[in-house]
Design a protein around this motif. Structure first.
Motif, PDB file in Angstrom:
ATOM      1  N   SER A   8       0.858  -1.183   0.000  1.00 13.09           N
ATOM      2  CA  SER A   8       0.000   0.000   0.000  1.00 13.09           C
ATOM      3  C   SER A   8       0.892   1.230   0.000  1.00 13.09           C
ATOM      4  N   THR A  60       4.559   7.033   2.008  1.00 12.07           N
ATOM      5  CA  THR A  60       4.964   5.853   2.767  1.00 12.07           C
ATOM      6  C   THR A  60       4.555   4.596   2.023  1.00 12.07           C
ATOM      7  N   HIS A  62       4.094   0.701   2.390  1.00  4.26           N
ATOM      8  CA  HIS A  62       3.978  -0.443   3.290  1.00  4.26           C
ATOM      9  C   HIS A  62       4.044  -1.714   2.464  1.00  4.26           C
ATOM     10  N   GLY A  63       4.545  -2.782   3.055  1.00  2.00           N
ATOM     11  CA  GLY A  63       4.724  -4.014   2.314  1.00  2.00           C
ATOM     12  C   GLY A  63       6.045  -4.004   1.568  1.00  2.00           C
ATOM     13  N   ARG A  64       6.138  -4.852   0.551  1.00  2.00           N
ATOM     14  CA  ARG A  64       7.409  -4.973  -0.156  1.00  2.00           C
ATOM     15  C   ARG A  64       7.177  -5.261  -1.629  1.00  2.00           C
ATOM     16  N   ARG A  73      12.530  -1.006  -1.846  1.00  2.00           N
ATOM     17  CA  ARG A  73      12.668  -0.109  -0.689  1.00  2.00           C
ATOM     18  C   ARG A  73      14.127   0.188  -0.398  1.00  2.00           C
TER      19      ARG A  73
END
Length: 575
Positions: A8, A60, A62-64, A73
């Motif tokens: 996300s 931001t 989130h997750g990968r 990331r």
């Protein structure tokens, strides 16, 4: 090859994530088409693959997201450059050199490839994308479509394993789009390249996809499936699918060929009906021989005269001849860009100006707004000679929405931009904002224009110019980045302006838009008018510029699903 693990993305200041719940795998050697309404986060999701999100965009993540095992990331875009090639919606922001050949070589130079390898790959790419004749041309002198092909070529030469493409055919003429898609097919099938592509012109690309990834709404979890399965439920779909839904065909066809094979019964139902005559010309307009008017593109902001950024109120459209050219010729940098162009536009007429990239559409539009002086012949806009008319007077007769919407946007928020447009146009407060909401609902007042998607920025620029209701409206690729629903709302608004007497020129490669809206089509080739007539007559006889419904139901002259639906309803009502 590409793995999304519960991904996300939430931008700073946003209450809800732009994309959420993305958990899927894109296999190696497949072409996955990303679809969804404008503003649902398609560009954001593409950016997570290249590392642009969040390293350059902020927000931001989130997750990968992993690409060939590399975590985006922890790997910045430059550390993914040998694996991922990216072309965004704006090719101008992509270029770092001045000429076509240098741009094709730049990425390989950055990766340290040997000179002989670089030379061979440049030549291969020039041939693949039909750019050989442009190799020494300055990029700034190319048309928007030519620039888009160069941008695509520049990411092909390093031979990345993954290609991420955002609206890759949006500025290309139909023939050039087919060439680019054929190249992508070859890369996928022969070399095992993985392609993740977002595109609104689904009529061009859906038949080439191995899988389709649907983002149904902002923040909603995506749905991945076969093209046929996703098109059966997608809120955005090409005309061939719309016609299949209307006719009740199962399974839904994705190609013109499949639809034609099933269209016998439908053609029989339509045999006693006739398409509406609105496309033959505006109601009450006199045809003047076969000579109407035309237009197309703008250049970068640095090449615009300052008066184009000063929006002024326009009077009601009272000119008998909004625009006219006679024996018009224009030379640019020793190139004969226009030659013996005779065109005339009448009030209330909507004209689609079409032709391959580099045909002279940009030059013609620039001449209509006074940016270029004819080398021979004449041009008149609202009774004035554009290049000899003071900007503050000329702008009262004509409004231009450029191909790059940011050229018209200067405020820090959508609300401020709209307020300025109302003041400049002498319109009631809130008029521009209401128009933005009508064309593309859901854009927040406090959003900065640079944070909008390409389609949303274009909608804002359209609203800014349309608020003034100029007698002559010139639109350069007005559906670039718009989904089918947003396009339909724009068509409805422009039809209202035409009915009120405003003349409209659409410079477009969108054959479906021309079918929906234009009374007349003018096709340019090498700076000359090669076709000029009612929309149905011109597009039915042109394999390149015919819309999908026309190809399916030929020799009957139907242009759109809407026309067919109305005819069927009338037939049922008569029973």
């Amino acid at each position: 090859m590409i793995r999304f693990e519960d991904v996300s993305v939430t931008y700073d200041g946003a209450v809800e994530p732009t994309v959420a719940g993305v958990d899927l795998t894109v296999p190696e050697g497949e072409l996955v088409l990303l679809v969804g309404p404008s503003g649902v986060g398609k560009s954001t999701l593409l950016g997570t693959v290249s590392g642009l999100v969040p390293h350059f965009t902020g927000g931001t993540l989130h997750g990968r997201v992993t690409v060939d095992g590399r975590d985006t990331r922890t790997h910045k875009p430059r550390e993914l450059a040998d694996v991922v090639g990216t072309v965004g919606q704006d090719p101008l922001s992509h270029f770092v050199t001045d000429t076509v050949e240098d741009e094709l070589a730049y990425g390989m130079e950055s990766l340290g490839l040997a000179p002989d390898v670089m030379r061979r790959r440049v030549e291969e790419t020039l041939d693949l994308l039909g750019l050989a004749d442009l190799r020494d041309r300055p990029i700034a002198t190319l048309s928007g479509g030519q620039q888009q092909r160069v941008a695509i070529g520049s990411v092909l030469t390093p031979h990345p394993r993954v290609l991420v493409l955002d609206e890759p055919t949006s500025a290309l003429d139909p023939a050039a789009a087919e060439e680019v898609l054929a190249v992508l097919q070859r890369l996928v099938h022969d070399l095992g390249t993985t392609v993740l592509m977002a595109e609104h012109r689904l009529e061009r690309v859906v038949q080439y996809a191995d899988q389709v990834l649907l983002l149904p709404a902002p923040g909603a979890a995506p749905v991945l499936g076969t093209p046929a399965d996703i098109m059966a439920l997608s809120p955005v779909h090409p005309p061939v699918v719309g016609l299949g839904r209307l006719a009740g065909w199962e399974p839904l066809p994705l190609t013109v060929r499949d639809a034609r094979r099933r269209s016998g019964a439908l053609r029989g139902q339509l045999s006693d009906s006739a398409p509406p005559l609105w496309a033959a010309g505006p109601p009450g307009a006199e045809r003047v021989g076969t000579t109407p008017v035309a237009g197309h593109a703008s250049q970068r902001a640095s090449r615009w005269p300052t008066w184009l950024s000063k929006r002024r109120p326009a009077p009601s459209p009272t000119e008998q001849t909004p625009a006219e050219t006679e024996n018009l010729a224009v030379r640019r940098a020793h190139v004969q860009a226009l030659h013996k162009v005779d065109l005339k536009l009448t009030p209330g007429e909507t004209l689609a100006l079409m032709g391959r990239n580099g045909a002279g559409k940009s030059t013609l539009l620039n001449t209509l707004v006074g940016m270029l002086e004819p080398s021979a012949g004449s041009v008149r806009v609202g009774g004035a000679t554009p290049h000899r008319t003071a900007p503050q007077d000329l702008i009262r007769h004509v409004g231009l929405v450029p191909q790059e919407p940011r050229d018209l946007l200067y405020a820090d928020t959508v609300a401020a931009e709209c307020a300025a447009a109302d003041q400049d146009a002498g319109a009631a407060p809130g008029a521009c904002r209401a128009l933005v909401g009508e064309l593309l609902p859901g854009i927040a007042d406090d959003t900065h224009p640079r944070d909008l998607s390409e389609g949303q920025r274009l909608t804002l620029a359209l609203a800014v110019v349309l608020t003034a209701k100029p007698p002559l409206l010139l639109l350069d690729e007005p559906t670039r980045g718009l989904d089918y629903a947003a396009k339909a709302r724009l068509v409805a608004h422009l039809r209202g302006l035409a009915e009120a007497g405003h003349a409209i020129v659409l410079a477009t490669h969108d054959v479906e838009l021309a079918a929906e809206l234009a009374h007349r089509v003018v096709i340019l080739a090498d700076g000359e008018v090669v076709a000029d007539g009612p929309t149905a007559d011109v597009v039915v006889s042109s394999p390149s510029f015919a819309p999908q419904v026309t190809k399916i139901l030929a020799p009957q002259k139907w242009l759109t699903v809407t026309q067919v639906e109305a005819a069927l309803a009338e037939t049922e009502g008569a029973k």
